[in-house]
Design an enzyme around this catalytic site. Structure first.
Site, PDB file in Angstrom:
ATOM      1  N   ASP A  31       0.762  -0.918  -0.587  1.00 52.10           N
ATOM      2  CA  ASP A  31      -0.151  -0.166  -0.135  1.00 52.10           C
ATOM      3  C   ASP A  31       0.708   1.113  -0.505  1.00 52.10           C
ATOM      4  O   ASP A  31       1.801   1.420   0.875  1.00 52.10           O
ATOM      5  CB  ASP A  31      -0.620  -0.177   1.076  1.00 52.10           C
ATOM      6  CG  ASP A  31      -2.034   0.561   1.254  1.00 52.10           C
ATOM      7  OD1 ASP A  31      -2.267   1.384   0.500  1.00 52.10           O
ATOM      8  OD2 ASP A  31      -3.261  -0.308   1.325  1.00 52.10           O
ATOM      9  N   ASP A  43      -3.640   4.815  -2.503  1.00 51.84           N
ATOM     10  CA  ASP A  43      -3.962   4.841  -1.763  1.00 51.84           C
ATOM     11  C   ASP A  43      -5.146   6.251  -2.437  1.00 51.84           C
ATOM     12  O   ASP A  43      -4.437   7.132  -2.289  1.00 51.84           O
ATOM     13  CB  ASP A  43      -3.831   5.474  -0.108  1.00 51.84           C
ATOM     14  CG  ASP A  43      -5.190   5.566   0.883  1.00 51.84           C
ATOM     15  OD1 ASP A  43      -5.565   4.547   1.341  1.00 51.84           O
ATOM     16  OD2 ASP A  43      -4.922   6.410   1.520  1.00 51.84           O
ATOM     17  N   GLU A  95      -6.929   3.113  -6.026  1.00 50.64           N
ATOM     18  CA  GLU A  95      -7.901   3.698  -5.211  1.00 50.64           C
ATOM     19  C   GLU A  95      -8.153   4.866  -5.664  1.00 50.64           C
ATOM     20  O   GLU A  95      -7.752   6.211  -5.596  1.00 50.64           O
ATOM     21  CB  GLU A  95      -7.805   3.370  -3.539  1.00 50.64           C
ATOM     22  CG  GLU A  95      -9.261   3.406  -2.871  1.00 50.64           C
ATOM     23  CD  GLU A  95      -9.101   3.695  -1.626  1.00 50.64           C
ATOM     24  OE1 GLU A  95     -10.017   3.709  -0.935  1.00 50.64           O
ATOM     25  OE2 GLU A  95      -8.035   4.638  -1.205  1.00 50.64           O
ATOM     26  N   HIS A 103     -11.251  -3.317   3.897  1.00 49.44           N
ATOM     27  CA  HIS A 103     -11.302  -2.801   5.890  1.00 49.44           C
ATOM     28  C   HIS A 103     -11.799  -1.631   5.473  1.00 49.44           C
ATOM     29  O   HIS A 103     -12.303  -1.063   6.774  1.00 49.44           O
ATOM     30  CB  HIS A 103      -9.884  -3.056   5.591  1.00 49.44           C
ATOM     31  CG  HIS A 103      -8.962  -1.487   5.029  1.00 49.44           C
ATOM     32  ND1 HIS A 103      -8.760  -2.339   4.054  1.00 49.44           N
ATOM     33  CD2 HIS A 103      -8.709  -0.673   5.134  1.00 49.44           C
ATOM     34  CE1 HIS A 103      -8.196  -0.509   4.193  1.00 49.44           C
ATOM     35  NE2 HIS A 103      -8.306   0.073   3.802  1.00 49.44           N
ATOM     36  N   ASP A 104     -12.801  -0.747   4.345  1.00 48.11           N
ATOM     37  CA  ASP A 104     -12.947   0.166   4.626  1.00 48.11           C
ATOM     38  C   ASP A 104     -15.033   0.081   4.872  1.00 48.11           C
ATOM     39  O   ASP A 104     -16.128   0.954   4.931  1.00 48.11           O
ATOM     40  CB  ASP A 104     -13.025   0.888   3.858  1.00 48.11           C
ATOM     41  CG  ASP A 104     -11.150   1.935   4.153  1.00 48.11           C
ATOM     42  OD1 ASP A 104     -10.805   2.015   5.156  1.00 48.11           O
ATOM     43  OD2 ASP A 104     -10.697   1.669   3.181  1.00 48.11           O
TER      44      ASP A 104
END
Ligand code: NOJ
Length: 542
Positions: free
Chosen positions: A104, A206, A269, A331-332
């Site tokens: 990430d 990200d 993302e 995870h969001d």
């Protein structure tokens, strides 16, 4: 760039990516938090599962205000996860198993504890002042413009020593970096080189669509459609704070660097409508990221017609050279099994692994973890702590993986940082591995089937007209033709065989979401059972 059909597909086109949230995968040192050595010790689970690449959420030194998405050093490992030697060992172990490792990269903001920001905030004339976005108060006082942070409140934080405000799209502990500053850009490119030289296979980037802001920081327009069940951020349309033309130029630079290393992947993302999302592929001559993340499955209502429309729209928007991708959990976001229920979570597995494009599977979805109730006194997610009324807490999808039915589910020897799923004694990896009817066994079946069927990894996709509640499409590669038909209801529904073509000679059931298919064939009566998804081999001519 060559057309995908004229060359060997890349690993990130045919492969399946698995997202690891390192805090919650496996603890090896009894502190209740997962770590790199823990991940290494569990790699064989991923090999048995049948994925191809791992994306690790951030593992860099961080005060953990946003659990690693607040990076205090881009070129090291947080002691809670291990150290650089441990990282090298993990990378070697991943590669030794024929898997890839994607990190990430958090380019939009650092931690406020990053030495760059510590310097930047020291004085107005500090050489790193311009590495972040500082502005005087608005005339008459207050924040320089109306932008709202994703986690609520103004995007601006006043800093007493110099009397200026700095910008933060997320927490105030996550100041936004200034990508218009050439020195900052060079420093961040060196970060990418640092990890590429170490051998990582790519990056998930990200909030990539955030990284550049309007040069004059104009006010964002008011969103007239806002309703109080939406986040405070959505009161404004993010016209000037995100998706700026200059960000695409930087994405081209990232791509040139990745291409220089060869065979690496960039996953961006990007939360935008399809027509703007696909701009992030760039052009064939000036490509940007390989995979701008498509959140369609997470954002679309769980019904066949809405999903069909969304798939058709996404496919229609893709540029000829752009490779699709799909994600169903992260995870969001709420867990897929919490959203659609246990029976439909099995359909979701089939959908994710049979659509055209690269799937990303989120840890824990392979055992169907559902809703986990986090008691208020155990909430850790900063977004939930700031905006509890929205009920969008992210901890419930970040709970530790239950590996077995020993104390603390084999995740740790102490109480983990977040509670386990309530049903961990019955829903854990060991138990599901022994049960051929489990969702884990279904994932294994689908992944191994996918790997051996080019129609799924690289074939084309045709949506098929079908009854209400049935989502169906054909995948085809050479003379391999597969019909995927999924019943999104709990009633019997017809298989859409008549919509296929007139010269249909026959079908064989190869995979069912309801039970293992033995011997390849299964007689069927042209119906889908309630909550059933099938993969059928089609015999016939086009
Ligand atoms: C997106 C990440 O996935 C999320 O977890 C994080 O809070 C924000 N970006 C800010 O970095």
């Amino acid at each position: 760039m060559e057309c995908p059909s004229q060359r060997q597909p890349a690993w990130w086109e045919t492969g399946v990516i698995y997202q690891i949230y390192p805090r919650s995968f496996q603890d090896s040192d009894s502190d209740g938090v997962g770590d790199l050595a823990g991940i290494e010790s569990r790699l064989d689970h991923l090999v048995r599962l049948g994925i191809d690449a791992i994306w690790l959420s951030p593992i860099y030194p961080s005060p953990m205000a946003d659990f690693g998405y607040d990076v205090a050093d881009y070129c090291d490992i947080d002691p809670i996860f291990g150290d650089l030697d441990g990282f090298d060992r993990l990378l070697a172990a991943v590669h030794a198993r024929g898997l890839k490792l994607v990190l990430d990269f958090v380019p939009n903001h650092s931690s406020d504890q990053h030495p760059w920001f510590v310097e930047s905030r020291a004085s107005r004339d500090n050489p790193k002042r311009d590495w972040y976005i500082w502005r005087d108060p608005a005339p008459g006082g207050g924040p320089p413009n109306n932008w709202i942070s994703d986690f609520g409140g103004s995007s601006w934080q006043r800093d007493a020593p110099t009397g200026q405000y700095y910008l933060h799209a997320f927490l105030k502990q996550q100041p936004d970096l200034n990508w218009r500053n050439p020195e900052l850009r060079l420093a961040m490119m060196s970060v990418l080189r640092f990890w590429l030289d170490r051998g990582v296979d790519g990056f998930r980037m990200d909030v990539l669509w955030h990284i550049v802001k309007d040069a004059s920081l104009r006010n964002n327009p008011i969103n007239r459609d806002w309703t109080s069940d939406r986040t405070e951020r959505d009161r404004l349309i993010q016209t000037y704070s995100t998706d700026q033309p200059d960000a695409h130029k930087i994405a081209c630079d990232f791509r040139a660097l990745a291409d220089h290393y060869g065979d690496r992947v960039l996953i961006g993302e990007i939360c935008l409508p399809n027509d703007r999302l696909v701009q992030w592929y760039g052009t064939a001559e000036r490509p940007q990221v390989h995979l701008p993340v498509n959140f369609g499955l997470m954002e679309t209502q769980w019904n066949a017609s809405a999903l069909r429309r969304m798939i058709a729209d996404y496919e229609a928007c893709l540029p000829a050279f752009g490779w699709p991708n799909w994600v169903i959990g992260s995870h969001d976001a709420p867990r897929i099994a919490a959203r659609v229920g246990d029976s439909q979570a099995r359909i979701a597995a089939m959908l994710l692994l049979t659509l055209r494009g690269t799937p990303t599977l989120y840890q824990g979805d392979e055992i169907g973890i559902g809703e986990v109730c986090i008691p208020r006194d155990r909430v850790r997610d900063p977004q939930d702590l700031r905006q509890p009324e929205l009920g969008i807490g992210r901890d419930r999808s970040r709970t530790p993986i239950p590996w077995d039915d020993h104390e603390f589910a084999g995740f740790s020897t102490v109480d983990p940082w977040l509670p386990l799923n309530d049903d961990w004694r019955d829903r854990n990896v060991a138990m599901q591995s022994r049960n051929s009817d489990s969702i884990l066994s279904l994932y294994q079946t689908l992944l191994s089937f996918r790997r051996s069927h080019p129609a799924l990894t690289s074939g084309n996709l045709t949506l098929i007209d079908s009854a209400d509640d049935v989502l169906a499409y054909e995948r085809q590669h050479g003379d391999q033709r597969l019909l995927i038909a999924m019943n999104l209801s709990d009633q019997m529904r017809p298989l859409p065989l008549s919509s296929l073509d007139q010269k249909l000679a026959g079908t064989d059931v190869l995979v069912s979401t309801l039970r293992p298919v033995t011997g390849g064939d299964r007689p069927h009566d042209e119906t889908l059972e309630p909550n059933e998804g099938l993969i059928l081999k089609i015999y016939g001519q086009h």
